[in-house]
Design a protein around this motif. Structure first.
Motif, PDB file in Angstrom:
ATOM      1  N   TYR A  83       0.830  -1.206   0.000  1.00 17.51           N
ATOM      2  CA  TYR A  83       0.000   0.000   0.000  1.00 17.51           C
ATOM      3  C   TYR A  83       0.868   1.261   0.000  1.00 17.51           C
ATOM      4  O   TYR A  83       0.602   2.220  -0.739  1.00 17.51           O
ATOM      5  N   GLU A 103      -1.681   6.724  -5.206  1.00 18.27           N
ATOM      6  CA  GLU A 103      -2.926   6.243  -4.612  1.00 18.27           C
ATOM      7  C   GLU A 103      -3.492   7.309  -3.679  1.00 18.27           C
ATOM      8  O   GLU A 103      -2.784   7.866  -2.836  1.00 18.27           O
ATOM      9  N   THR A 104      -4.791   7.605  -3.834  1.00 16.61           N
ATOM     10  CA  THR A 104      -5.409   8.646  -3.000  1.00 16.61           C
ATOM     11  C   THR A 104      -6.311   8.080  -1.914  1.00 16.61           C
ATOM     12  O   THR A 104      -6.658   8.794  -0.962  1.00 16.61           O
ATOM     13  N   SER A 143       2.087   2.025  -3.364  1.00 18.02           N
ATOM     14  CA  SER A 143       1.026   2.579  -4.219  1.00 18.02           C
ATOM     15  C   SER A 143       0.690   4.014  -3.827  1.00 18.02           C
ATOM     16  O   SER A 143       0.377   4.851  -4.688  1.00 18.02           O
ATOM     17  N   ARG A 144       0.772   4.320  -2.530  1.00 24.21           N
ATOM     18  CA  ARG A 144       0.501   5.681  -2.057  1.00 24.21           C
ATOM     19  C   ARG A 144       1.526   6.652  -2.632  1.00 24.21           C
ATOM     20  O   ARG A 144       1.185   7.735  -3.125  1.00 24.21           O
TER      21      ARG A 144
END
Length: 440
Positions: free
Chosen positions: A318, A326-327, A321-322
């Protein structure tokens, strides 16, 4: 000053899950490791433990079938078993470092410490990055009592060349239950001492009691409501434990499994202004610290969710991806937890029903089901929690195969599968999977 897009501190599963996707996305990534490449799990945690548990499982299956095809109970050769374990652990650090280097990720050995919010020092090197990820994990702690230096940790246990004749484990969490199961099956006389009478407090109390009954039948002794106040040698290279009620217990080897602490010493987090609390590094729903470009994932994070290898991997992915855009906040799936004892205990989802919401609990004894009776298991039970629509929302399982069953049940709950859904599938029979339609 060496500059990177991202620096990951820690090469365990959380750090690895961050580094590779970021490198693949074109980021310049460095991973800093002060100890063993690969972190706790492959070196001194879940992987070597599971290798040892494999021998226990084999012995248990033969024991259950005594007089039903087998007449001799096998003995586990500890030195041979540990030699086998080392075929997994010895190559691990080099293998993990090599995989990072092959991916084009720079690996740096040493203690990383913050100089400022975007700069780290490792030895004589200074490293600067736009984003920094802390994935340093945690380690076993020893109780603060006189003579604590005489006690050992799970790390020490997993490196024992010779199995002690008599062992005491302090604490009654999952690490004690697992290591005590291994030690007893391999021939050690084992006692577990706990400061209250509620072991494995995160698990269903009824099933925990059943588990301790089964472990007692296998020769493991339990001493409840006992507070250890000091440790000392008895003059014969044995450790004597003193208690608050002036009793004493003596063994060849004492393992303290009374807690784990985050690896944050040496990071100089105060120089970056990163907030910490008793449980570790504080993060928000995006796994960002109070310094927005500094993230933390895995066991070093202060959190209520279980500190488990797959959770660290999920969080590491995660964070990557952030950083890549990623929002949405992190959204955890169901997290199954397993105690690798004998029998095993596992749970997933909501394990206590709320009657006010129309939820129900059902306990089923599966011991005489064909799946378990064919191998003559001592006990097999499951506790199911369903919502007002009759949909399964949580489960606890006690059996020698609870680790496999809990993953099936987790999948069913996560995918919202019903009995009708399962009856439309054809499962291999007879297997654990073919029992699902009678449980969901």
């Amino acid at each position: 000053m060496e500059k990177f897009d991202v620096i990951v501190i820690g090469s365990g599963v959380g750090g690895m899950a961050c580094a590779s996707p970021l490198q693949n996305a074109g980021k310049k990534v460095a991973v800093v490791e002060m100890d063993l490449w690969g972190g706790t799990c492959p070196n001194r945690g879940c992987d070597p433990k599971k290798v040892l548990i494999g021998a226990v499982e084999a012995k248990t299956q033969v024991r259950q079938l005594q007089g039903k095809g087998f007449n001799n109970q096998p003995k586990i050769d500890w030195p041979q078993l540990m030699a086998f374990k080392k075929t997994f652990t010895d190559p691990a650090p080099e293998s993990f470092q090599r995989s990072l280097n092959t991916a084009g990720i720079e690996t740096i050995k040493g203690q990383a410490s913050f100089v400022s919010q975007d700069t780290l020092r490792v030895g004589t090197r200074q490293l600067q990055a736009k984003d920094i990820i802390i994935a340093t994990g945690q380690r076993p702690s020893l109780p603060e009592i006189p003579g604590a230096e005489l006690l050992h940790t799970s790390t020490d246990f997993l490196s024992l060349s010779t199995l002690p004749h008599e062992m005491i484990f302090l604490g009654a969490g999952y690490i004690t239950f697992e290591l005590a199961t291994i030690a007893a099956a391999c021939g050690s006389q084992v006692t577990i001492i706990h400061h209250n009478n509620r072991p494995l407090k995160a698990f269903d109390e009824m099933l925990v009691q059943e588990m301790t009954t089964q472990m007692t039948a296998k020769g493991i002794k339990f001493k409840w409501d006992t507070e250890i106040t000091a440790a000392l040698t008895d003059g014969n290279n044995r450790v004597q434990l003193r208690t608050d009620d002036e009793k004493s217990y003596t063994a060849d080897y004492v393992v303290a499994a009374t807690g784990r602490i985050p690896n944050i010493e040496g990071l100089s987090l105060e120089k970056a202004g990163v907030a910490v609390n008793r449980g570790g590094i504080a993060v928000d729903e995006f796994l960002q610290t109070n310094v927005s470009h500094i993230y933390a994932c895995g066991d070093v994070v202060a959190k209520r969710r279980p500190k488990l290898t797959p959770v660290a991997t999920f969080e590491g992915s995660y964070v990557a991806s952030r950083i890549l855009g990623e929002t949405a906040a992190i959204n955890y799936p169901l997290i199954p937890t397993i105690v690798y004892g004998s029998p095993k205990l596992a749970e997933t989802g909501q394990t206590i029903a709320n009657p006010d919401a129309g939820e129900t609990e059902t306990v089923m004894d599966l011991t005489q089901w064909f799946t378990y009776r064919r191998v003559n298991e001592d006990i097999a039970k499951v506790k199911l929690v369903k919502n007002t629509e009759g949909m399964l929302i949580g489960a606890s399982v006690l059996s020698e195969r609870a680790d496999d069953m809990i993953n099936y049940l987790t999948f069913c709950i996560q995918q919202k599968l019903t009995t009708e859904d399962l009856t439309k599938m054809i499962m291999g029979y007879p297997t654990l999977a073919s029992d699902l339609s009678y449980l969901v």
